[in-house]
Design a protein around this motif. Structure first.
Motif, PDB file in Angstrom:
ATOM      1  N   PHE A 219       1.120  -1.277  -0.006  1.00  0.00           N
ATOM      2  CA  PHE A 219       0.110   0.022   0.020  1.00  0.00           C
ATOM      3  C   PHE A 219       0.866   1.029   0.023  1.00  0.00           C
ATOM      4  O   PHE A 219       1.451   1.542   1.147  1.00  0.00           O
ATOM      5  CB  PHE A 219      -0.949  -0.076   1.178  1.00  0.00           C
ATOM      6  CG  PHE A 219      -2.134  -1.104   1.223  1.00  0.00           C
ATOM      7  CD1 PHE A 219      -3.042  -0.855   0.738  1.00  0.00           C
ATOM      8  CD2 PHE A 219      -1.534  -2.520   1.432  1.00  0.00           C
ATOM      9  CE1 PHE A 219      -4.189  -1.785   0.801  1.00  0.00           C
ATOM     10  CE2 PHE A 219      -2.362  -3.656   1.188  1.00  0.00           C
ATOM     11  CZ  PHE A 219      -3.784  -3.161   0.900  1.00  0.00           C
ATOM     12  N   LYS A 220       1.061   1.821  -1.160  1.00  0.00           N
ATOM     13  CA  LYS A 220       2.123   2.835  -1.523  1.00  0.00           C
ATOM     14  C   LYS A 220       1.482   4.278  -0.826  1.00  0.00           C
ATOM     15  O   LYS A 220       2.450   5.054  -0.471  1.00  0.00           O
ATOM     16  CB  LYS A 220       2.393   2.913  -2.961  1.00  0.00           C
ATOM     17  CG  LYS A 220       3.250   1.774  -3.480  1.00  0.00           C
ATOM     18  CD  LYS A 220       4.547   2.230  -3.874  1.00  0.00           C
ATOM     19  CE  LYS A 220       5.451   0.979  -3.897  1.00  0.00           C
ATOM     20  NZ  LYS A 220       4.849  -0.156  -4.779  1.00  0.00           N
ATOM     21  N   ARG A 221       0.282   4.606  -0.972  1.00  0.00           N
ATOM     22  CA  ARG A 221      -0.222   6.105  -0.713  1.00  0.00           C
ATOM     23  C   ARG A 221      -0.065   6.235   0.779  1.00  0.00           C
ATOM     24  O   ARG A 221      -0.452   5.001   1.766  1.00  0.00           O
ATOM     25  CB  ARG A 221      -1.546   6.284  -1.155  1.00  0.00           C
ATOM     26  CG  ARG A 221      -1.348   6.301  -2.900  1.00  0.00           C
ATOM     27  CD  ARG A 221      -0.589   7.398  -3.337  1.00  0.00           C
ATOM     28  NE  ARG A 221      -0.738   7.378  -4.797  1.00  0.00           N
ATOM     29  CZ  ARG A 221      -1.468   8.378  -5.347  1.00  0.00           C
ATOM     30  NH1 ARG A 221      -1.948   9.209  -4.525  1.00  0.00           N
ATOM     31  NH2 ARG A 221      -1.601   8.355  -6.566  1.00  0.00           N
ATOM     32  N   THR A 231       4.606   6.895  -0.527  1.00  0.00           N
ATOM     33  CA  THR A 231       5.313   6.579   0.349  1.00  0.00           C
ATOM     34  C   THR A 231       6.477   5.369   0.234  1.00  0.00           C
ATOM     35  O   THR A 231       6.282   4.837  -1.017  1.00  0.00           O
ATOM     36  CB  THR A 231       4.818   6.334   1.717  1.00  0.00           C
ATOM     37  OG1 THR A 231       4.290   4.942   1.588  1.00  0.00           O
ATOM     38  CG2 THR A 231       3.758   7.211   2.007  1.00  0.00           C
ATOM     39  N   GLY A 232       7.206   5.084   0.891  1.00  0.00           N
ATOM     40  CA  GLY A 232       7.949   3.689   0.825  1.00  0.00           C
ATOM     41  C   GLY A 232       6.994   2.588   0.870  1.00  0.00           C
ATOM     42  O   GLY A 232       7.354   1.432   0.380  1.00  0.00           O
ATOM     43  N   GLY A 233       5.959   2.693   1.413  1.00  0.00           N
ATOM     44  CA  GLY A 233       4.875   1.725   1.663  1.00  0.00           C
ATOM     45  C   GLY A 233       4.274   1.592   2.960  1.00  0.00           C
ATOM     46  O   GLY A 233       5.074   1.935   4.147  1.00  0.00           O
ATOM     47  N   TYR A 290      11.129  -2.318 -11.485  1.00  0.00           N
ATOM     48  CA  TYR A 290      12.029  -3.247 -10.968  1.00  0.00           C
ATOM     49  C   TYR A 290      12.878  -2.725  -9.780  1.00  0.00           C
ATOM     50  O   TYR A 290      13.305  -1.707  -9.823  1.00  0.00           O
ATOM     51  CB  TYR A 290      12.914  -4.143 -11.712  1.00  0.00           C
ATOM     52  CG  TYR A 290      12.330  -5.127 -12.748  1.00  0.00           C
ATOM     53  CD1 TYR A 290      11.839  -6.169 -12.254  1.00  0.00           C
ATOM     54  CD2 TYR A 290      12.408  -4.965 -14.074  1.00  0.00           C
ATOM     55  CE1 TYR A 290      11.222  -7.179 -13.123  1.00  0.00           C
ATOM     56  CE2 TYR A 290      11.700  -5.722 -14.875  1.00  0.00           C
ATOM     57  CZ  TYR A 290      11.306  -6.881 -14.551  1.00  0.00           C
ATOM     58  OH  TYR A 290      10.635  -7.719 -15.360  1.00  0.00           O
ATOM     59  N   ASN A 291      12.940  -3.541  -8.635  1.00  0.00           N
ATOM     60  CA  ASN A 291      13.711  -3.059  -7.542  1.00  0.00           C
ATOM     61  C   ASN A 291      14.626  -4.416  -7.391  1.00  0.00           C
ATOM     62  O   ASN A 291      14.094  -5.250  -7.919  1.00  0.00           O
ATOM     63  CB  ASN A 291      12.921  -3.033  -5.998  1.00  0.00           C
ATOM     64  CG  ASN A 291      12.146  -1.815  -6.175  1.00  0.00           C
ATOM     65  OD1 ASN A 291      12.333  -0.783  -6.822  1.00  0.00           O
ATOM     66  ND2 ASN A 291      10.635  -1.784  -5.840  1.00  0.00           N
ATOM     67  N   VAL A 292      15.779  -3.957  -6.888  1.00  0.00           N
ATOM     68  CA  VAL A 292      16.946  -4.772  -6.988  1.00  0.00           C
ATOM     69  C   VAL A 292      17.040  -5.576  -5.462  1.00  0.00           C
ATOM     70  O   VAL A 292      18.321  -6.186  -5.376  1.00  0.00           O
ATOM     71  CB  VAL A 292      18.300  -4.335  -7.450  1.00  0.00           C
ATOM     72  CG1 VAL A 292      17.913  -4.047  -8.757  1.00  0.00           C
ATOM     73  CG2 VAL A 292      18.806  -3.233  -6.461  1.00  0.00           C
ATOM     74  N   GLY A 295      11.325  -6.164  -1.177  1.00  0.00           N
ATOM     75  CA  GLY A 295      10.496  -5.113  -0.708  1.00  0.00           C
ATOM     76  C   GLY A 295      10.394  -4.806   0.613  1.00  0.00           C
ATOM     77  O   GLY A 295      10.507  -5.686   1.386  1.00  0.00           O
ATOM     78  N   ASP A 296      10.208  -3.468   0.844  1.00  0.00           N
ATOM     79  CA  ASP A 296       9.988  -3.175   2.190  1.00  0.00           C
ATOM     80  C   ASP A 296       8.786  -2.209   2.388  1.00  0.00           C
ATOM     81  O   ASP A 296       8.474  -1.134   1.734  1.00  0.00           O
ATOM     82  CB  ASP A 296      11.317  -2.470   2.757  1.00  0.00           C
ATOM     83  CG  ASP A 296      11.165  -1.739   4.502  1.00  0.00           C
ATOM     84  OD1 ASP A 296      10.081  -1.984   4.984  1.00  0.00           O
ATOM     85  OD2 ASP A 296      12.012  -1.411   4.485  1.00  0.00           O
ATOM     86  N   PRO A 297       7.610  -2.785   2.684  1.00  0.00           N
ATOM     87  CA  PRO A 297       7.233  -3.964   3.618  1.00  0.00           C
ATOM     88  C   PRO A 297       7.185  -5.095   3.228  1.00  0.00           C
ATOM     89  O   PRO A 297       6.575  -6.187   4.155  1.00  0.00           O
ATOM     90  CB  PRO A 297       6.478  -3.403   4.739  1.00  0.00           C
ATOM     91  CG  PRO A 297       5.497  -2.588   3.691  1.00  0.00           C
ATOM     92  CD  PRO A 297       6.128  -2.023   2.710  1.00  0.00           C
ATOM     93  N   GLU A 298       7.012  -5.527   2.080  1.00  0.00           N
ATOM     94  CA  GLU A 298       6.792  -6.763   1.531  1.00  0.00           C
ATOM     95  C   GLU A 298       7.643  -7.787   1.936  1.00  0.00           C
ATOM     96  O   GLU A 298       6.911  -9.131   2.399  1.00  0.00           O
ATOM     97  CB  GLU A 298       6.863  -6.892   0.073  1.00  0.00           C
ATOM     98  CG  GLU A 298       5.770  -5.998  -0.787  1.00  0.00           C
ATOM     99  CD  GLU A 298       6.548  -4.763  -1.130  1.00  0.00           C
ATOM    100  OE1 GLU A 298       7.182  -4.079  -0.406  1.00  0.00           O
ATOM    101  OE2 GLU A 298       5.794  -4.276  -2.438  1.00  0.00           O
ATOM    102  N   CYS A 299       8.783  -7.729   2.308  1.00  0.00           N
ATOM    103  CA  CYS A 299       9.706  -8.972   2.888  1.00  0.00           C
ATOM    104  C   CYS A 299       9.131  -9.213   4.289  1.00  0.00           C
ATOM    105  O   CYS A 299       9.008 -10.402   4.527  1.00  0.00           O
ATOM    106  CB  CYS A 299      11.054  -8.203   3.263  1.00  0.00           C
ATOM    107  SG  CYS A 299      12.343  -9.039   3.965  1.00  0.00           S
TER     108      CYS A 299
HETATM  109  N1  GLY Z   1       7.382  -1.245  -0.627  1.00  0.00           N
HETATM  110  C1  GLY Z   1       7.848  -0.852  -2.164  1.00  0.00           C
HETATM  111  C2  GLY Z   1       9.501  -1.012  -2.213  1.00  0.00           C
HETATM  112  O1  GLY Z   1      10.054  -1.489  -1.309  1.00  0.00           O
HETATM  113  O2  GLY Z   1       9.866  -0.533  -2.817  1.00  0.00           O
END
Ligand code: GLY
Ligand code: AMP
Length: 426
Positions: A219-221, A231-233, A290-292, A295-299
Motif C-alpha cells: 500500500f504505497k499511498r 511513500t515507501g509503503g 524493478y527493484n533489486v 520490498g519493504d514492507p513486502e519482505c
Molecule cells: N514497498 C516498496 C518498495 O520496497 O520499494
C-alpha cells in the motif's frame, strides 16, 4: 554447520531478514550492520557505513561470515556486492551493473524495451529538456506520472490527474529543487490503472532457474483509500488471492525471465532478489518498476510465511548453485506500518514509543523495527518516518489483519499515524 550470516541495513526489512536467518536451521549466527534496537534484541549488531563498499567487504572479512545479504538498494547501486564478491565471499544481491535497474529508471525502461516486457508508455528527459518534457505531458491524457530517474526512497513518484501538478513536478525535479541530482533526469509515463502486485523472485544467475516467492500487495499511498502522497509503503499482505500459481508463472514468462535474459546479455547477470512491481491492467500485467532487493514492507509479510530454510536459499542463490524448492505456509500475513507525524514529507523523530511488549505478546504477532533508536536512557524512541511494522500471521488474511490491528492498537507515541485499510479489501 557454524554458518554465520551478515545482514547489511537498518530497517524493517533487515529486521525481518535477520529474524528469518535466526530461525533458519542452517544458520548459527546472525550479525546485523548497523541494525536497530529491534535486531539488537536477538542478534549481534555492529556499526557500519553501509554505503562504503570497502567498509562492508572488510567487515565481512573480519567477521569471516559465510554469506553477506544486502538489504537496501543504495549499497547495491553503489557496488557493495561487487566489493564483497571481489574477496571471494558469497553475497546475496546484484552487482552495480545489474543494480542499475533500480538506480536509473531510464535505463530500466531501456532494458524492458530490449526484453520486450510490457510497461507504461514513457520518455526520459534531462535537466536541459524542460520544454520537451512539458510538451510530452501534453501527449498524455488522464493520468500523469512523473518519476525521478535516480533513487528517492520510494518518494520520487508523482501520480496525478491534474496537468498543472504534473508540470509543477517536472519543474521541481529538473531544477534539482526536489530530490537534487536524482531528479535532474526524470521519466514521464502514462498512468496505468488496476491493482498492484509485488513479485519477489530469487535469482541465482541463471535466468531459467529463477524462483518466485509468494506474491504480496503493498500500500504505497500515505492515507486511507489510497490517497495522499506516495511513500515507501504503509503496509502489505500475502498471499494475494488474484495471484495464484498459474498467474505467477504467466508473469515469470512475460516479464521476469525475459528481463533476466536481457540483463545477462548486457553482461549484468543477476543474483539476489529481483522485485517486479506490477500493475494488473485491463490489458494484462505491466511492469511499473524493478527493484533489486526485497520490498519493504513486502519482505515482512513474505518471510514469515516461508517454509524453506532462508539460509540455504540465499546461499545457493549467492553461489550460483541450484535453488532448493521454495515452499510457503498456507497462513496469511499482514503488516501495518506505524509512521511518525509528518511522514513522508518531514517526519518528526525522538518520541518515546509505548506498548511494544504488549503488542509483541499478542498471538501470531511480530513487531519489526524500521526507524527506531535508543535515547540516552535506553528508551526506544522514533528515529525515522516509518517506525514499526506490526506484523501478524493468521489462518486467513482477515484474521491476520485483525491480529495486526489489535497489536497496533497497543502501541502509541505522540503523532503516530497509520492506515486503517491495509488488506481490508482482501
Ligand atoms: N514497498 C516498496 C518498495 O520496497 O520499494
Ligand atoms: P515506482 O517507484 O516506479 O514503482 O512507483 C511507485 C508507485 O507509483 C507505484 O507502486 C505505483 O503505485 C505508482 N506508479 C508508478 N508508475 C505508475 C504508472 N505508470 N501508473 C500509475 N501508477 C504508477
Amino acid at each position: 554447520m557454524n554458518r554465520r550470516v551478515l545482514v547489511v541495513g537498518a530497517g524493517g526489512r533487515e529486521h525481518a531478514l535477520a529474524w528469518g536467518f535466526a530461525r533458519s536451521e542452517s544458520v548459527d549466527e546472525v550479525v546485523v550492520a548497523p541494525g536497530n534496537p529491534g535486531t539488537a534484541s536477538f542478534a549481534r549488531c555492529v556499526p557500519l557505513d553501509v554505503g562504503d563498499p570497502a567498509a562492508v567487504a572488510s567487515l565481512a572479512d573480519d567477521l569471516a561470515v559465510d554469506l553477506v545479504v544486502i538489504g537496501p538498494e543504495g549499497p547495491l547501486v553503489a557496488g557493495v556486492a561487487d566489493a564483497v564478491a571481489s574477496r571471494d565471499r558469497p553475497v546475496f544481491g546484484p552487482g552495480a551493473a545489474a543494480a542499475r535497474l533500480e538506480g536509473s529508471k531510464a535505463w530500466m525502461k531501456e532494458v524492458l524495451a530490449g526484453a520486450g516486457v510490457p510497461t507504461a508508455r514513457h520518455a526520459a528527459f534531462r535537466a536541459d529538456q524542460q520544454a520537451e518534457a512539458l510538451a510530452f505531458l501534453g501527449m498524455l491524457d488522464g493520468l500523469y506520472v512523473v518519476k525521478t530517474d535516480g533513487l528517492a526512497a520510494g518518494k520520487g513518484v508523482v501520480v496525478t490527474d491534474t496537468r498543472d501538478e504534473a508540470e509543477a513536478a517536472v519543474r521541481r525535479y529538473l531544477s534539482g529543487e526536489a530530490f537534487g541530482e536524482a531528479g535532474r533526469t526524470l521519466v514521464i509515463e502514462e498512468g496505468l490503472r488496476g491493482p498492484e502486485l509485488s513479485l519477489l523472485v530469487v535469482c541465482n544467475g541463471n535466468p531459467e532457474a529463477a524462483l518466485p516467492l509468494a506474491p504480496a500487495q503493498d500500500f504505497k499511498r500515505a492515507l486511507d483509500g489510497d490517497t495522499g502522497p506516495n511513500t515507501g509503503g504503509m503496509g502489505a499482505y500475502s498471499p494475494v488471492a488474484i495471484a495464484g500459481d498459474e498467474f505467477v508463472e504467466e508473469i515469470m514468462e512475460l516479464a521476469v525471465r525475459p528481463t533476466l535474459r536481457e540483463l545477462a546479455a548486457r553482461a549484468a547477470p543477476y543474483r539476489g532478489i529481483l522485485y517486479a512491481g506490477l500493475m494488473l491492467t485491463p490489458d494484462g500485467p505491466k511492469v511499473l518498476e524493478y527493484n533489486v532487493r526485497f520490498g519493504d514492507p513486502e519482505c515482512q509479510v513474505v518471510l514469515p510465511r516461508l517454509d524453506t530454510d532462508l539460509g540455504e536459499l540465499c546461499l545457493a542463490a549467492a553461489t550460483g548453485r541450484s535453488l532448493p524448492p521454495v515452499r510457503f505456509a498456507p497462513d496469511a500475513c499482514v503488516t501495518v506500518v506505524l509512521a511518525s507525524e509528518g511522514y513522508p514529507a518531514a517526519p518528526r523523530t525522538g518520541d518515546a514509543i509505548l506498548g511494544l511488549d504488549a503488542a509483541a505478546a499478542r498471538p501470531g504477532v511480530v513487531v519489526f523495527h524500521a526507524g527506531t533508536t535508543q535515547d540516552p536512557t535506553g528508551a526506544i524512541v522514533t528515529g525515522g518516518g516509518r517506525v514499526l511494522d506490526v506484523t501478524a500471521l493468521g489462518p486467513t488474511v482477515g484474521e491476520a489483519r485483525r491480529r495486526a490491528y489489535a497489536a497496533a492498537a497497543e502501541i502509541t507515541w505522540p503523532g503516530m499515524q497509520y492506515r486503517h485499510d491495509i488488506a481490508a479489501a482482501a
